[in-house]
Design a protein around this motif. Structure first.
Motif, PDB file in Angstrom:
ATOM      1  N   LEU A 152      -5.312   4.172 -15.789  1.00  0.00           N
ATOM      2  CA  LEU A 152      -3.874   3.892 -15.838  1.00  0.00           C
ATOM      3  C   LEU A 152      -3.051   5.162 -15.996  1.00  0.00           C
ATOM      4  CD1 LEU A 152      -3.834   0.640 -17.979  1.00  0.00           C
ATOM      5  CD2 LEU A 152      -3.339   0.866 -15.537  1.00  0.00           C
ATOM      6  N   LEU A 153      -3.657   6.227 -16.525  1.00  0.00           N
ATOM      7  CA  LEU A 153      -2.950   7.504 -16.627  1.00  0.00           C
ATOM      8  C   LEU A 153      -2.778   8.164 -15.268  1.00  0.00           C
ATOM      9  CD1 LEU A 153      -4.758   8.959 -19.774  1.00  0.00           C
ATOM     10  CD2 LEU A 153      -2.517   7.836 -19.691  1.00  0.00           C
ATOM     11  N   LEU A 154      -3.531   7.683 -14.267  1.00  0.00           N
ATOM     12  CA  LEU A 154      -3.482   8.265 -12.923  1.00  0.00           C
ATOM     13  C   LEU A 154      -2.766   7.368 -11.924  1.00  0.00           C
ATOM     14  CD1 LEU A 154      -7.148   9.610 -12.708  1.00  0.00           C
ATOM     15  CD2 LEU A 154      -5.093  10.806 -13.491  1.00  0.00           C
ATOM     16  N   ALA A 155      -2.102   6.342 -12.433  1.00  0.00           N
ATOM     17  CA  ALA A 155      -1.405   5.420 -11.528  1.00  0.00           C
ATOM     18  C   ALA A 155      -0.095   6.037 -11.051  1.00  0.00           C
ATOM     19  CB  ALA A 155      -1.139   4.094 -12.225  1.00  0.00           C
ATOM     20  N   VAL A 156       0.217   5.790  -9.787  1.00  0.00           N
ATOM     21  CA  VAL A 156       1.485   6.234  -9.201  1.00  0.00           C
ATOM     22  C   VAL A 156       2.294   4.992  -8.868  1.00  0.00           C
ATOM     23  CG1 VAL A 156       2.579   7.507  -7.324  1.00  0.00           C
ATOM     24  CG2 VAL A 156       0.388   8.283  -8.244  1.00  0.00           C
ATOM     25  N   GLU A 157       3.489   4.886  -9.419  1.00  0.00           N
ATOM     26  CA  GLU A 157       4.292   3.689  -9.203  1.00  0.00           C
ATOM     27  C   GLU A 157       4.633   3.528  -7.723  1.00  0.00           C
ATOM     28  OE1 GLU A 157       8.702   5.670 -10.113  1.00  0.00           O
ATOM     29  OE2 GLU A 157       7.870   4.123 -11.433  1.00  0.00           O
ATOM     30  N   ASP A 158       4.720   2.261  -7.316  1.00  0.00           N
ATOM     31  CA  ASP A 158       5.019   1.965  -5.923  1.00  0.00           C
ATOM     32  C   ASP A 158       6.475   2.299  -5.631  1.00  0.00           C
ATOM     33  OD1 ASP A 158       4.742   1.149  -3.353  1.00  0.00           O
ATOM     34  OD2 ASP A 158       4.880  -0.989  -3.771  1.00  0.00           O
ATOM     35  N   THR A 159       6.710   2.860  -4.463  1.00  0.00           N
ATOM     36  CA  THR A 159       8.058   3.186  -4.011  1.00  0.00           C
ATOM     37  C   THR A 159       8.237   2.616  -2.620  1.00  0.00           C
ATOM     38  OG1 THR A 159       7.250   5.303  -3.149  1.00  0.00           O
ATOM     39  CG2 THR A 159       8.190   5.306  -5.364  1.00  0.00           C
ATOM     40  N   PRO A 160       9.473   2.404  -2.181  1.00  0.00           N
ATOM     41  CA  PRO A 160       9.684   1.887  -0.823  1.00  0.00           C
ATOM     42  C   PRO A 160       9.065   2.804   0.214  1.00  0.00           C
ATOM     43  CG  PRO A 160      11.716   1.785  -2.109  1.00  0.00           C
ATOM     44  CD  PRO A 160      10.730   2.574  -2.920  1.00  0.00           C
ATOM     45  N   THR A 178      -7.560   3.548  -6.906  1.00  0.00           N
ATOM     46  CA  THR A 178      -8.004   2.526  -7.849  1.00  0.00           C
ATOM     47  C   THR A 178      -7.017   2.371  -8.992  1.00  0.00           C
ATOM     48  OG1 THR A 178     -10.299   3.098  -7.310  1.00  0.00           O
ATOM     49  CG2 THR A 178      -9.929   1.791  -9.293  1.00  0.00           C
ATOM     50  N   ALA A 179      -6.515   3.490  -9.506  1.00  0.00           N
ATOM     51  CA  ALA A 179      -5.558   3.443 -10.609  1.00  0.00           C
ATOM     52  C   ALA A 179      -4.269   2.749 -10.188  1.00  0.00           C
ATOM     53  CB  ALA A 179      -5.260   4.860 -11.090  1.00  0.00           C
ATOM     54  N   THR A 180      -3.797   3.044  -8.993  1.00  0.00           N
ATOM     55  CA  THR A 180      -2.567   2.420  -8.500  1.00  0.00           C
ATOM     56  C   THR A 180      -2.739   0.910  -8.367  1.00  0.00           C
ATOM     57  OG1 THR A 180      -1.969   4.435  -7.302  1.00  0.00           O
ATOM     58  CG2 THR A 180      -0.909   2.388  -6.595  1.00  0.00           C
ATOM     59  N   ALA A 181      -3.880   0.493  -7.815  1.00  0.00           N
ATOM     60  CA  ALA A 181      -4.138  -0.943  -7.666  1.00  0.00           C
ATOM     61  C   ALA A 181      -4.224  -1.623  -9.025  1.00  0.00           C
ATOM     62  CB  ALA A 181      -5.438  -1.150  -6.885  1.00  0.00           C
ATOM     63  N   LEU A 182      -4.899  -0.999  -9.982  1.00  0.00           N
ATOM     64  CA  LEU A 182      -5.055  -1.585 -11.315  1.00  0.00           C
ATOM     65  C   LEU A 182      -3.712  -1.709 -12.018  1.00  0.00           C
ATOM     66  CD1 LEU A 182      -6.836  -2.557 -13.645  1.00  0.00           C
ATOM     67  CD2 LEU A 182      -7.168  -0.152 -14.294  1.00  0.00           C
ATOM     68  N   ALA A 183      -2.884  -0.661 -11.937  1.00  0.00           N
ATOM     69  CA  ALA A 183      -1.591  -0.694 -12.610  1.00  0.00           C
ATOM     70  C   ALA A 183      -0.685  -1.777 -12.028  1.00  0.00           C
ATOM     71  CB  ALA A 183      -0.913   0.672 -12.502  1.00  0.00           C
ATOM     72  N   GLU A 184      -0.697  -1.917 -10.710  1.00  0.00           N
ATOM     73  CA  GLU A 184       0.149  -2.942 -10.090  1.00  0.00           C
ATOM     74  C   GLU A 184      -0.338  -4.339 -10.451  1.00  0.00           C
ATOM     75  OE1 GLU A 184       2.922  -2.566  -8.513  1.00  0.00           O
ATOM     76  OE2 GLU A 184       2.914  -0.373  -8.580  1.00  0.00           O
ATOM     77  N   ALA A 185      -1.650  -4.527 -10.555  1.00  0.00           N
ATOM     78  CA  ALA A 185      -2.180  -5.830 -10.959  1.00  0.00           C
ATOM     79  C   ALA A 185      -1.802  -6.140 -12.402  1.00  0.00           C
ATOM     80  CB  ALA A 185      -3.695  -5.859 -10.775  1.00  0.00           C
ATOM     81  N   ARG A 186      -1.864  -5.148 -13.267  1.00  0.00           N
ATOM     82  CA  ARG A 186      -1.482  -5.368 -14.664  1.00  0.00           C
ATOM     83  C   ARG A 186       0.018  -5.650 -14.797  1.00  0.00           C
ATOM     84  NH1 ARG A 186      -4.735  -2.049 -19.275  1.00  0.00           N
ATOM     85  NH2 ARG A 186      -6.801  -2.873 -18.786  1.00  0.00           N
ATOM     86  N   ALA A 187       0.783  -5.207 -13.805  1.00  0.00           N
ATOM     87  CA  ALA A 187       2.220  -5.488 -13.821  1.00  0.00           C
ATOM     88  C   ALA A 187       2.525  -6.892 -13.305  1.00  0.00           C
ATOM     89  CB  ALA A 187       2.958  -4.447 -12.997  1.00  0.00           C
ATOM     90  N   GLY A 188       1.483  -7.628 -12.891  1.00  0.00           N
ATOM     91  CA  GLY A 188       1.679  -9.010 -12.490  1.00  0.00           C
ATOM     92  C   GLY A 188       1.577  -9.287 -11.009  1.00  0.00           C
ATOM     93  N   ARG A 189       1.209  -8.287 -10.214  1.00  0.00           N
ATOM     94  CA  ARG A 189       1.136  -8.492  -8.768  1.00  0.00           C
ATOM     95  C   ARG A 189      -0.283  -8.866  -8.353  1.00  0.00           C
ATOM     96  NH1 ARG A 189       4.085  -3.495  -5.859  1.00  0.00           N
ATOM     97  NH2 ARG A 189       4.349  -5.034  -4.201  1.00  0.00           N
ATOM     98  N   ARG A 213       4.631  13.628  -6.624  1.00  0.00           N
ATOM     99  CA  ARG A 213       4.344  12.998  -7.912  1.00  0.00           C
ATOM    100  C   ARG A 213       3.225  13.771  -8.606  1.00  0.00           C
ATOM    101  NH1 ARG A 213       8.222  11.025  -5.979  1.00  0.00           N
ATOM    102  NH2 ARG A 213       8.650   8.821  -5.509  1.00  0.00           N
ATOM    103  N   GLU A 214       3.413  14.075  -9.888  1.00  0.00           N
ATOM    104  CA  GLU A 214       2.415  14.840 -10.637  1.00  0.00           C
ATOM    105  C   GLU A 214       1.572  13.914 -11.513  1.00  0.00           C
ATOM    106  OE1 GLU A 214       3.863  18.188 -12.799  1.00  0.00           O
ATOM    107  OE2 GLU A 214       5.410  18.644 -11.305  1.00  0.00           O
ATOM    108  N   LEU A 215       0.256  14.145 -11.521  1.00  0.00           N
ATOM    109  CA  LEU A 215      -0.655  13.418 -12.404  1.00  0.00           C
ATOM    110  C   LEU A 215      -1.387  14.421 -13.285  1.00  0.00           C
ATOM    111  CD1 LEU A 215      -2.186  10.791  -9.931  1.00  0.00           C
ATOM    112  CD2 LEU A 215      -0.348  10.471 -11.597  1.00  0.00           C
ATOM    113  N   PRO A 216      -1.597  14.107 -14.552  1.00  0.00           N
ATOM    114  CA  PRO A 216      -2.179  15.088 -15.478  1.00  0.00           C
ATOM    115  C   PRO A 216      -3.682  15.270 -15.267  1.00  0.00           C
ATOM    116  CG  PRO A 216      -1.911  12.988 -16.585  1.00  0.00           C
ATOM    117  CD  PRO A 216      -1.282  12.829 -15.228  1.00  0.00           C
ATOM    118  N   HIS A 217      -4.140  16.422 -15.617  1.00  0.00           N
ATOM    119  CA  HIS A 217      -5.578  16.671 -15.685  1.00  0.00           C
ATOM    120  C   HIS A 217      -6.092  16.047 -16.981  1.00  0.00           C
ATOM    121  CE1 HIS A 217      -9.480  18.469 -15.380  1.00  0.00           C
ATOM    122  NE2 HIS A 217      -9.137  19.264 -14.368  1.00  0.00           N
ATOM    123  N   LEU A 218      -7.062  15.131 -16.887  1.00  0.00           N
ATOM    124  CA  LEU A 218      -7.561  14.438 -18.074  1.00  0.00           C
ATOM    125  C   LEU A 218      -8.576  15.266 -18.859  1.00  0.00           C
ATOM    126  CD1 LEU A 218      -8.061  10.832 -16.626  1.00  0.00           C
ATOM    127  CD2 LEU A 218      -6.038  11.817 -17.725  1.00  0.00           C
TER     128      LEU A 218
END
Length: 384
Positions: free
Chosen positions: A286-294, A19-30, A270-275
């Motif tokens: 958004l703190l748990l988003a992982v940027e898209d890579t090829p 969910t975080a990955t999808a939200l972050a990519e949408a906020r980036a304009g995708r 990829r490391e994500l922090p414990h909230l």
């Protein structure tokens, strides 16, 4: 279109990461589609997930019960004649409840539907690892079963069925059966095309701990057997390493030892922090988003021609993490029945190997090398 399939160990937070990955990519304009049937891991996000800023985020939720009723009633309607001959009483919509396995089929159908939208990115929240691996193998397996039970070549004789039915005195399989089979085959082929696409990647979400390395080995082996690659390992809920509390520092040190082991086995961790709590709303997500890579390169199954050297061909099958005692090979016609650990796959042989006999196999550093010798009775003879 880029498609990210997210799975992981139970309780590691794969739904939150997806969910975080999808939200972050949408906020980036995708333009993003999130396919998820589980909202229990995302925290108290509610409708706020749709607040994406410049992009768009659409949630596509599978509907197992509705899909099952629709398919069952359609099949029942097409088989009315046969059911009347048997004297059966048809079911009504209100009395139908979904059967085990309906959720898997509904999720596959949702993935297929998402792949034909105008989205830039599709993120799929898959079930836990073992279930996800079985789900990804399902389209190919079911297509094989359909071809064995109702071979396509039998449909060529459909014009003769009315005459044969009169001679035999009993009705033969109706055209609806073959039409239904063809529709199922087309749907499964569409899902398999999505899974096998070079633009599709798989991410594994784990919590650093004793089970993380085992999960990574299981994922790499199960995916490789299906000809898929693991894009990234997401280590979720990583504790800070600079705590002054000895008890907390010991836990963090244990986590980082497991992180080091993961990095030895996979280059993209990829490391994500414990909230310190379950994610609450989009800002936490958004703190748990992982940027898209090829997408990672798909491990190649290749045939090495060594006939000029020792007269054999070698089929290289990458199986990272496989062990010799867990391997099994059986040649059956034009297929190879391959088992690696808990996983099995019926693999069609490449055309060049169908005219050969299996003469041996060996496992070298995760590379299964199957040796084939050309059959003189089947191999084309060289011109004199």
């Amino acid at each position: 279109m880029r498609i990210i399939l997210v799975t992981g160990t139970g309780g590691a937070g794969r739904t939150a990461v997806a969910t975080a990955t999808a939200l972050a990519e949408a906020r980036a304009g995708r333009r993003v589609v999130l396919v998820s049937g589980d909202t229990g891991d995302t925290g108290d996000t509610g409708a706020d997930v749709a607040d994406t800023g410049p992009g768009t985020l659409r949630l596509l939720t599978p509907t197992p019960a509705a899909d099952f009723r629709r398919e069952f009633l359609a099949l029942q309607a097409r088989s009315t004649t046969a059911l009347d001959l048997l004297g059966t009483t048809p079911f009504e919509d209100a009395e139908l409840t979904e059967l085990p396995g309906s959720a898997q089929f509904a999720l596959l159908r949702a993935v297929r539907d998402a792949a034909v939208t105008d989205a830039d990115l599709v993120v799929v929240d898959l079930p836990p690892l073992r279930e996800a691996l079985a789900l990804l193998a399902l389209p190919e397996q079911l297509r094989r079963y359909l071809r064995r039970l109702l071979p396509p070549e039998r449909q060529a004789a459909r014009a003769l069925r009315p005459m044969l039915a009169q001679l035999a005195g009993v009705p033969l399989p109706a055209q609806w059966l073959y039409e239904t089979t063809a529709r199922w085959e087309a749907e499964l082929a569409a899902v398999q095309e999505v899974v096998d696409s070079p633009d599709t990647g798989v991410r594994l979400v784990v919590e650093p701990g004793p089970a993380a390395s085992d999960a990574l080995r299981t994922a790499r082996l199960g995916l490789a057997l299906q000809g898929l690659a693991l894009d990234a390992v997401v280590a979720n809920r990583v504790l800070p390493a600079d705590s002054a509390d000895p008890w907390f520092a010991a836990l963090a040190a244990e986590q980082h030892r497991h992180l080091a082991a993961l990095r030895e086995e996979h280059p993209a961790v990829r490391e994500l922090p414990h909230l310190g709590r379950a994610p609450r709303g989009p800002e936490d997500l958004l703190l748990l988003a992982v940027e898209d890579t090829p997408a990672a390169p798909v491990p190649g199954w290749r045939v090495e021609d060594r006939r000029e050297a020792d007269g054999i061909l070698v089929w290289h099958v990458p199986l990272p993490g496989a062990v010799k005692d867990g391997l099994s090979l059986v040649r059956r016609g034009d297929e190879l029945l391959l088992a690696a650990g808990p996983f099995r796959r019926n693999v069609p042989l490449p055309a060049v190997l169908r005219r050969c006999t299996v003469t041996g196999a060996g496992l070298v550093e995760g590379d299964l090398r199957i040796r084939f010798t050309p059959d003189p009775g089947l191999w084309p003879k060289a011109a004199p």
